[in-house]
Design a protein around this motif. Sequence first.
Motif, PDB file in Angstrom:
ATOM      1  N   ASP A  71       0.807  -1.232   0.000  1.00  0.00           N
ATOM      2  CA  ASP A  71       0.000   0.000   0.000  1.00  0.00           C
ATOM      3  C   ASP A  71       0.832   1.272   0.000  1.00  0.00           C
ATOM      4  N   ILE A  72       2.092   1.183   0.436  1.00  0.00           N
ATOM      5  CA  ILE A  72       2.883   2.400   0.643  1.00  0.00           C
ATOM      6  C   ILE A  72       3.087   3.170  -0.664  1.00  0.00           C
ATOM      7  N   GLU A  73       3.366   2.461  -1.751  1.00  0.00           N
ATOM      8  CA  GLU A  73       3.560   3.158  -3.030  1.00  0.00           C
ATOM      9  C   GLU A  73       2.257   3.823  -3.488  1.00  0.00           C
ATOM     10  N   LEU A  74       1.130   3.127  -3.338  1.00  0.00           N
ATOM     11  CA  LEU A  74      -0.165   3.701  -3.732  1.00  0.00           C
ATOM     12  C   LEU A  74      -0.472   4.970  -2.941  1.00  0.00           C
ATOM     13  N   ILE A  75      -0.228   4.902  -1.638  1.00  0.00           N
ATOM     14  CA  ILE A  75      -0.496   6.057  -0.778  1.00  0.00           C
ATOM     15  C   ILE A  75       0.450   7.198  -1.129  1.00  0.00           C
TER      16      ILE A  75
END
Length: 473
Positions: A327-331
């Motif tokens: 999720d970190i890249e999406l966020i």
Amino acid sequence: MKQGMEKIPYHWFEEIINLAGERVVVVNRDGVVIYINSSYCEFLGTTVEQAIGKSVEDVIENSRMHIVAKTGQKELASLHPINGSEMIANRYPLIIDGELVGAVGTVMFRNPEEWRLYQSKIQHLVEEIKYYKTKAEKNQKSKYYFKDLIGKSAPFSAVKSLAERISGSQSAVLILGESGTGKELFASAIHNNSLRAAFPFVPINCASIPEHLLESELFGYDDGAFTGAKKGGKKGQFQLANRGTIFLDEIGDMPLAMQSKLLRVLQEHEILPVGGQKSIAVDVRIIAATHRDLEKMVEEGKFRQDLYYRLNVIKVEIPPLRDRVGDIELISVKLLEKLERKFYRKGILLSDEVIERLNQHKWQGNVRELENVLERSINVLDGNTIEIAHLPLYLRDQETVSIPIKESGCKKKGAANTVAMPVQSLKDTLASVEKQAILNALSAANGNKQEAAKLLEIGKTRFYEKCKIYDIQ
């Protein structure tokens, strides 16, 4: 050419600016003066020829124009000490075709006396604006929806799905999660997906309101309830949230005395204003949130058991960022879109190395810390791609240098051991250690800032200041 259609000649503008009584300076993105009017030069004791092409810091004492040109953040009615006096300055980012190209600065008042004279004439207008601004803020609608909750990892998707399913209910919701995980965003999305969406969403941070003011803030007060009370009384947040949703953030910090009064609201659906004799019916849905372990607080007698069960009808537990694999890249991409608007930038990217480093980090501050890291990186970014070098020191791949270590005994003459030592400034090293010490103390104190301050043997005020500096909530 028709009368009235004639264009103003370019050379007139200088005289118009001078007649308007303002001192004007324009700088480019590098803080170099590209325009300054003669009126300003006279005040500074220089000439236009001497000022043009120089760094604004060398021309204007205590200037902040170069900062505004970099950040794109305007500074209005700012006190500017210069030549032994204080001017009132306005600084504006200069944006041409959507791109930040520099900054414009004006000086409207040459000294505080001129400002006070002007202020006395418009004071009644200022007070009226403040009144309507306050009224508008209290009628603000919830602005986050489920589409704004970014993430596809299994833990996050499950929680988001649960929150969507229960949003149509009228039952109380208890949102649990570490600081920075987005508890208010979830509460806002639940409200906007409910039958109450057309009515107010009122967020209250129970930890930020002094204990002696909390009751009057939540329930309001009647005319003459106490010395200094506003004539006619004041509506509380529960009345303002009527037919809508009230979000009680940091509910674990609510004093025991207030907990019993909140319990009464949940049971009776009515409030009693401070100093009032008559209860007022209210129809609100309560969403509460905390990063604390309420069950443990109940066992320790720090939180009312009956209130806990009233609030914990539906429990939503938001996973920390470190458990949201993928999720970190999406966020980060979503946060960059937001930050691009703030910094008037476009097309900012993350290098593969940065994405890998972000995925490796533990994110004790969760999404709030991630946003802080990205904003810091944009401030030092020259191109369009954030690299490892743009990250804060505690996230960088630290460079190493071989430092010889002398030894006695069996080593041959001239031989030396080497050890890899991180290279960073003493200031950054101390800041990293201080931040970690605060986080450790908060963890040991279960999030209680007063207890954490005692563990660190510093005052409460100083502790809160440190938390603000390091963006620790």
